[in-house]
Design a protein around this motif. Sequence first.
Motif, short mmCIF file in Angstrom:
data_model
loop_
_atom_site.label_atom_id
_atom_site.label_comp_id
_atom_site.label_asym_id
_atom_site.label_seq_id
_atom_site.Cartn_x
_atom_site.Cartn_y
_atom_site.Cartn_z
N GLY A 146 -23.86 4.05 8.25
CA GLY A 146 -22.63 4.77 7.98
C GLY A 146 -21.40 4.22 8.68
N GLN A 147 -21.58 3.21 9.53
CA GLN A 147 -20.44 2.65 10.27
C GLN A 147 -19.53 1.86 9.34
OE1 GLN A 147 -21.61 -0.14 13.28
NE2 GLN A 147 -19.51 -0.58 13.94
N LEU A 148 -18.19 2.04 9.50
CA LEU A 148 -17.23 1.27 8.71
C LEU A 148 -17.21 -0.16 9.23
CD1 LEU A 148 -13.69 2.39 7.62
CD2 LEU A 148 -14.06 0.09 8.46
N LEU A 149 -17.53 -1.10 8.35
CA LEU A 149 -17.56 -2.51 8.73
C LEU A 149 -16.28 -3.22 8.28
CD1 LEU A 149 -21.26 -3.28 7.72
CD2 LEU A 149 -20.39 -2.50 9.93
N LEU A 150 -15.98 -3.08 7.00
CA LEU A 150 -14.79 -3.70 6.42
C LEU A 150 -14.12 -2.71 5.48
CD1 LEU A 150 -16.24 -7.18 5.32
CD2 LEU A 150 -14.91 -6.75 7.39
N GLU A 151 -12.83 -2.95 5.21
CA GLU A 151 -12.13 -2.18 4.19
C GLU A 151 -11.43 -3.17 3.27
OE1 GLU A 151 -9.04 1.60 3.75
OE2 GLU A 151 -9.98 1.12 5.68
N ILE A 152 -11.55 -2.93 1.98
CA ILE A 152 -10.98 -3.83 0.97
C ILE A 152 -10.05 -3.04 0.07
CG2 ILE A 152 -11.52 -5.41 -0.94
CD1 ILE A 152 -14.28 -5.78 0.34
N GLU A 153 -8.88 -3.61 -0.22
CA GLU A 153 -7.90 -2.94 -1.08
C GLU A 153 -7.48 -3.86 -2.21
OE1 GLU A 153 -4.63 -1.62 1.26
OE2 GLU A 153 -5.80 -0.16 2.40
N SER A 154 -7.41 -3.29 -3.40
CA SER A 154 -6.93 -4.04 -4.55
C SER A 154 -5.42 -4.11 -4.53
CB SER A 154 -7.40 -3.38 -5.85
OG SER A 154 -6.79 -3.98 -6.97
N GLN A 155 -4.86 -5.21 -5.05
CA GLN A 155 -3.41 -5.37 -5.13
C GLN A 155 -2.89 -5.22 -6.55
OE1 GLN A 155 -2.93 -9.26 -3.02
NE2 GLN A 155 -1.58 -8.10 -1.70
N LYS A 156 -3.76 -4.82 -7.45
CA LYS A 156 -3.34 -4.69 -8.85
C LYS A 156 -2.47 -3.47 -9.08
CE LYS A 156 -7.08 -7.22 -11.12
NZ LYS A 156 -8.18 -7.13 -12.12
N ALA A 157 -2.73 -2.39 -8.37
CA ALA A 157 -1.98 -1.15 -8.58
C ALA A 157 -1.84 -0.42 -7.25
CB ALA A 157 -2.69 -0.27 -9.60
N TYR A 158 -0.69 0.30 -7.12
CA TYR A 158 -0.42 1.07 -5.92
C TYR A 158 -0.09 2.51 -6.28
CZ TYR A 158 -0.26 -3.26 -3.22
OH TYR A 158 -0.58 -4.44 -2.62
N GLN A 159 -0.24 3.39 -5.32
CA GLN A 159 0.09 4.79 -5.51
C GLN A 159 0.82 5.31 -4.28
OE1 GLN A 159 -3.66 6.79 -6.04
NE2 GLN A 159 -4.32 6.50 -3.93
N VAL A 160 1.55 6.41 -4.47
CA VAL A 160 2.23 7.08 -3.37
C VAL A 160 1.45 8.36 -3.06
CG1 VAL A 160 4.39 8.04 -2.52
CG2 VAL A 160 4.43 6.20 -4.19
N VAL A 161 1.18 8.56 -1.79
CA VAL A 161 0.47 9.76 -1.35
C VAL A 161 1.42 10.59 -0.49
CG1 VAL A 161 -1.48 10.66 -0.05
CG2 VAL A 161 -1.75 8.58 -1.41
N CYS A 162 1.58 11.85 -0.83
CA CYS A 162 2.44 12.73 -0.03
C CYS A 162 1.85 14.13 -0.01
CB CYS A 162 3.87 12.76 -0.60
SG CYS A 162 4.01 13.58 -2.20
N TYR A 163 2.38 14.95 0.89
CA TYR A 163 1.95 16.34 1.02
C TYR A 163 3.14 17.24 0.68
CZ TYR A 163 -2.32 14.68 3.17
OH TYR A 163 -3.52 14.06 3.40
N VAL A 164 2.96 18.09 -0.31
CA VAL A 164 4.04 18.93 -0.84
C VAL A 164 3.91 20.33 -0.26
CG1 VAL A 164 5.12 19.83 -2.93
CG2 VAL A 164 4.06 17.57 -2.95
N PRO A 165 4.99 20.89 0.30
CA PRO A 165 4.92 22.25 0.86
C PRO A 165 4.70 23.30 -0.22
CG PRO A 165 7.17 21.44 0.88
CD PRO A 165 6.31 20.28 0.49
N GLU A 166 4.20 24.46 0.19
CA GLU A 166 3.87 25.52 -0.76
C GLU A 166 5.11 26.04 -1.49
OE1 GLU A 166 3.92 29.20 2.45
OE2 GLU A 166 2.01 28.39 1.78
N SER A 167 6.29 25.92 -0.88
CA SER A 167 7.51 26.39 -1.52
C SER A 167 7.93 25.51 -2.69
CB SER A 167 8.65 26.44 -0.49
OG SER A 167 8.87 25.16 0.06
N THR A 168 7.36 24.33 -2.79
CA THR A 168 7.77 23.34 -3.79
C THR A 168 6.68 23.01 -4.79
OG1 THR A 168 9.24 22.39 -2.13
CG2 THR A 168 8.78 21.03 -4.03
N ILE A 169 5.42 23.27 -4.44
CA ILE A 169 4.30 22.79 -5.25
C ILE A 169 4.34 23.30 -6.68
CG2 ILE A 169 2.75 24.66 -4.59
CD1 ILE A 169 1.87 20.93 -5.14
N SER A 170 4.95 24.46 -6.91
CA SER A 170 5.03 25.00 -8.27
C SER A 170 5.92 24.14 -9.18
CB SER A 170 5.56 26.44 -8.25
OG SER A 170 6.87 26.48 -7.69
N GLN A 171 6.76 23.29 -8.58
CA GLN A 171 7.65 22.43 -9.35
C GLN A 171 7.01 21.10 -9.70
OE1 GLN A 171 10.66 23.52 -10.41
NE2 GLN A 171 10.10 25.46 -9.45
#
Length: 358
Positions: free
Chosen positions: A194-219
């Motif tokens: 279970g130990q993390l040895l390596l991490e590999i990432e593709s360069q073909k596509a990217y995404q944005v990850v964010c956290y939206v507050p509860e006051s805004t998530i309905s939008q």
Amino acid sequence: MKNIFYAFAMGSLTFMISCGSHESKVYTDDTPAVDVNTSVANSKAQSDYIELNGKIESAESAVVSTRMMGFIEKINVKLGDAVRRGQLLIKINSLELKAKEAQINATILEAESALANVQKNYDRISSLYQSESATKKELDDISAQLKMAQARLQGAKEMKNEIRSQYTYTDIKSPINGLVTKKNVNEGDMANPGQLLLEIESQKAYQVVCYVPESTISQVSEGDTMNVSVGALGENLKAVVSELSYSAKHTSGTYLVKMLILENPEGLRAGMYATILHEDSSNVDNNTISIPESAVFERGELKGIYVVSDDNKALLRWIRLGEIDNGMYKVISGLDAGEKFITQADARLYNGAPVNAQ
């Protein structure tokens, strides 16, 4: 008294002669008109924007680990290397597996020998039973022994297949095409399950990850298009909401949102910070007037524009402005819909200057 009256009379006469000696003149403004470009202020509905902060991530990544414990014999890649799917990355010492495999091979040989012996006895007793020289009990007993010998051999073979399958965890291969972005071990280290040895990432596509507050998530809804600004690149990109969490139980009242970036500009990398602008449909101003930045001039802390009067004169107007977006100021006060204002002039303007609107 006579002297005072005489002086007054002479002064009055001199004034009358002086007034009569000047001709009446008419002054006209001969200043040439300045050629200007104009625009008409129009009001339209405009929404406010919700601003969120996020981080760029690869849309496809893989964490490389193992289920085996053993010493790392060989690492074939380094940080930043490009790898392809199926490429051998790490080899873990497999002497323990080889020892187990040898034991199982011996067990299989023993089970095969035992099965062959039982099979001979079964054939002999079965033949005797046919000639009524052996009892039914003897046939049943040898039949049971034959089944057990067959089961022991099959079990040994299954154990060998299990051991062979574990070799895939000693010869660790890349599951995707991409770049090595993290390396946690070196040759000679002990790898643990279970130990993390390596991490590999593709360069073909990217995404944005964010956290939206509860006051805004309905939008925010899956499939919404977002405006993403990447400060490190000075780029404005488009992204589409691809994943949306419906629970904030483990994220302190915020909801995880992932947005797939539709473009892949040069220099974009995972880990870069991004600002996301999303139109707030719940807060719409139906009387918004916007004017170009080129029409505005500043004097100290004041901002002004020139409007065009009915007799084609440039009239100075001080106004209040809001935010600027894509080169357009939002007018708070000082300009009404339908008024004509100057966006560009061929010469310097002043209050009351004659203009020729193009």
